[in-house]
Design an enzyme around this catalytic site. Structure first.
Site, PDB file in Angstrom:
ATOM      1  N   HIS A  13     -22.775  27.758  -9.785  1.00 39.94           N
ATOM      2  CA  HIS A  13     -22.081  26.231  -8.412  1.00 39.94           C
ATOM      3  C   HIS A  13     -22.299  24.861  -9.298  1.00 39.94           C
ATOM      4  O   HIS A  13     -23.255  24.281  -9.591  1.00 39.94           O
ATOM      5  CB  HIS A  13     -23.646  26.645  -7.269  1.00 39.94           C
ATOM      6  N   ASP A  62     -26.107  23.529  -8.830  1.00 36.91           N
ATOM      7  CA  ASP A  62     -25.480  22.750  -7.086  1.00 36.91           C
ATOM      8  C   ASP A  62     -25.685  21.289  -8.265  1.00 36.91           C
ATOM      9  O   ASP A  62     -25.447  20.692  -6.883  1.00 36.91           O
ATOM     10  CB  ASP A  62     -25.709  22.796  -5.987  1.00 36.91           C
ATOM     11  N   LEU A 108     -17.453  19.661 -10.148  1.00 34.75           N
ATOM     12  CA  LEU A 108     -16.699  18.755 -11.134  1.00 34.75           C
ATOM     13  C   LEU A 108     -16.135  17.508 -11.084  1.00 34.75           C
ATOM     14  O   LEU A 108     -15.573  16.976 -11.262  1.00 34.75           O
ATOM     15  CB  LEU A 108     -15.502  19.669 -11.816  1.00 34.75           C
ATOM     16  N   ARG A 109     -15.636  17.497  -9.732  1.00 36.23           N
ATOM     17  CA  ARG A 109     -15.367  15.903  -8.728  1.00 36.23           C
ATOM     18  C   ARG A 109     -13.883  15.893  -8.822  1.00 36.23           C
ATOM     19  O   ARG A 109     -13.553  14.833  -8.327  1.00 36.23           O
ATOM     20  CB  ARG A 109     -16.152  15.118  -9.100  1.00 36.23           C
TER      21      ARG A 109
END
Ligand SMILES: [Zn+2]
Length: 451
Positions: free
Chosen positions: A69, A316, A72-73
């Site tokens: 999870h 996350d 990485l945008r």
């Protein structure tokens, strides 16, 4: 071989490390695999020729960590993180494989986008990047995405998630679970009943009442976890619960597992260490989805991870630029970075409390997440959840060397992540990742990136 790491896989002798925290051993890496693990000969003698020797006295050797999870945008929010910076952060944290969540812009809901992310990961070369595919088109929650095309793509997607949003529609969730059975995929659910959390800012309880902010009840998570356990059982498919945050969710998952249903779960490092009391200062660095909960929840999450009810730790990692976090609580984005501190937090929350030994840490942070991500061979265990986690000859040389001794304050300014929103800033935590090997190639040496 990657562009980022010119140092080719060769022969490495790791001297005196303690595999899984056990007896001192010498680990010989040859090319991409572990060639030999033998009791360490103190004093050593002359090493063979053409072998680079690493003095690893006192260091713990673990299989390379696997994150289920990571945000990485890229594409779309390269101001927060890129595949390059995020995977560099992962390597520094001891990770050799990460799963990139689909809530990018554009959303990773087609073969084209997941292949793009996968290729960027290969180019960066810091760790394996496994794109998660969106469950629904555009994360819209109304129409199934092209799950089969993403599974058949070069990225070979097996984990599907609308993470950031819940697949709230039970019929869609059922169809998704049915669909992925054909290729042994798994639906990873962000369990959040949207109607119960409209406008919610933090855990619903004593702290939210004191601060006068709209609360986020535990039942909003637990209702979806229960529903989806039942759906997974009904369909006979695999469902994974993202970032479990409440004691009630742990109980429901324990019950589902007792039935033999194909349910797995993860917990984040921050939910293992932090509570909603931290919100009393209104510092949005502690604002996260799902929210930090109570001390009783933290205790239940730790117990669940210790007894295997919760299969694994997942970060996350959710980077945000300063302007999204350094603002009023109600305006700030949800999320925290986590890749570079995950192992240290687990050390503090689980090992220093006597709840997990290092072999169990290897299981919860490498072997099990690899199996859930359908990359069991990455951790040398061929996808068998019960196999254990040996570092043995012939396994891929995905390794992390960890120094458990130092205790230092977390300083996000020194992180490779492009964002600085670590909730652990200034906190004294044990440990330091010294080296990371990805299939025999060091991505980190002496605590620094090699590429
Ligand atoms: Zn989520």
């Amino acid at each position: 071989m990657s562009a980022g790491h010119e140092q080719a896989a060769g022969r490495w002798l790791i001297r005196g490390a303690r595999p899984l925290g056990g007896q001192r051993a010498d680990i010989l890496i040859d090319g991409q695999v572990i060639a030999d693990v033998r009791p360490s000969r103190s004093g050593g003698g002359q090493p063979e020729q053409d072998v680079a020797v690493i003095d690893a006295e006192g260091l713990i050797a673990l299989p390379g960590l696997v994150d289920l999870h990571t945000h990485l945008r890229e594409p779309g929010r390269e101001d927060a993180e890129t595949v390059q910076s995020g995977t560099a952060a992962a390597a520094l944290g001891g990770f050799t494989a990460i799963h990139a969540m689909a809530n990018t812009d554009p959303v990773a809901d087609t073969a084209g986008v997941v292949e793009q992310v996968w290729r960027l990961g290969r180019q960066a070369g810091n760790c394996d990047v496994r794109p998660a595919g969106a469950v629904t088109t555009g994360l819209g929650g109304s129409q199934l995405a092209e799950l089969g095309a993403m599974a058949d793509s070069a990225a070979q997607v097996r984990v599907f998630s609308d993470d950031g949003r819940c697949v709230a529609d039970a019929t869609l969730m059922r169809r998704a679970l049915e669909y992925v059975k054909a290729f042994d995929g798994v639906i990873a659910q962000h369990a959040q009943e949207p109607r119960l959390t409209a406008g919610a800012q933090l855990n619903e309880g004593e702290v939210s009442a004191r601060l006068g902010l709209p609360g986020w009840p535990a039942v909003a998570e637990e209702a979806v976890v229960a529903r989806d356990c039942l759906l997974a059982a009904h369909v006979g498919s695999a469902m994974h619960v993202c970032h479990v945050s409440t004691a009630g969710s742990v109980e429901i998952i324990r019950w589902a597992k007792s039935k033999g249903w194909r349910v797995t779960a993860e917990v984040t490092p921050h939910h293992l260490l932090l509570t909603d009391e931290l919100a009393t200062g209104y510092d949005p660095v502690f604002k996260v989805n799902p929210p930090l909960r109570t001390a009783a929840d933290v205790a239940a999450l730790r117990a669940g991870l210790a007894d295997g009810t919760i299969d694994c730790v997942a970060t996350d990692h959710a980077p945000h630029p300063a302007e999204s976090k350094e603002t009023e609580w109600a305006e700030a984005s949800f999320g925290m970075t986590g890749l570079e501190t995950a192992l240290r937090v687990v050390h503090e929350a689980m090992v220093n409390t006597g709840l997990l030994d290092w072999a169990a840490v290897a299981d919860r942070m490498s072997v099990r997440p690899a199996a859930i991500g359908r990359i069991g061979a990455h951790a040398g265990a061929a996808g068998d959840l019960r196999h254990g986690c040996p570092i043995e000859a012939s396994f891929p040389a995905n390794l992390v060397l960890y120094d458990p001794e130092p205790i230092t304050a977390v300083d996000p300014a020194g992180h490779a992540s492009r964002s600085r929103n670590s909730p652990f800033v200034g906190m004294k935590l044990p440990g330091q990742v010294v080296a990371t090997f990805l299939r025999g190639t060091p991505t980190v040496l002496a605590g620094k990136l090699t590429g």
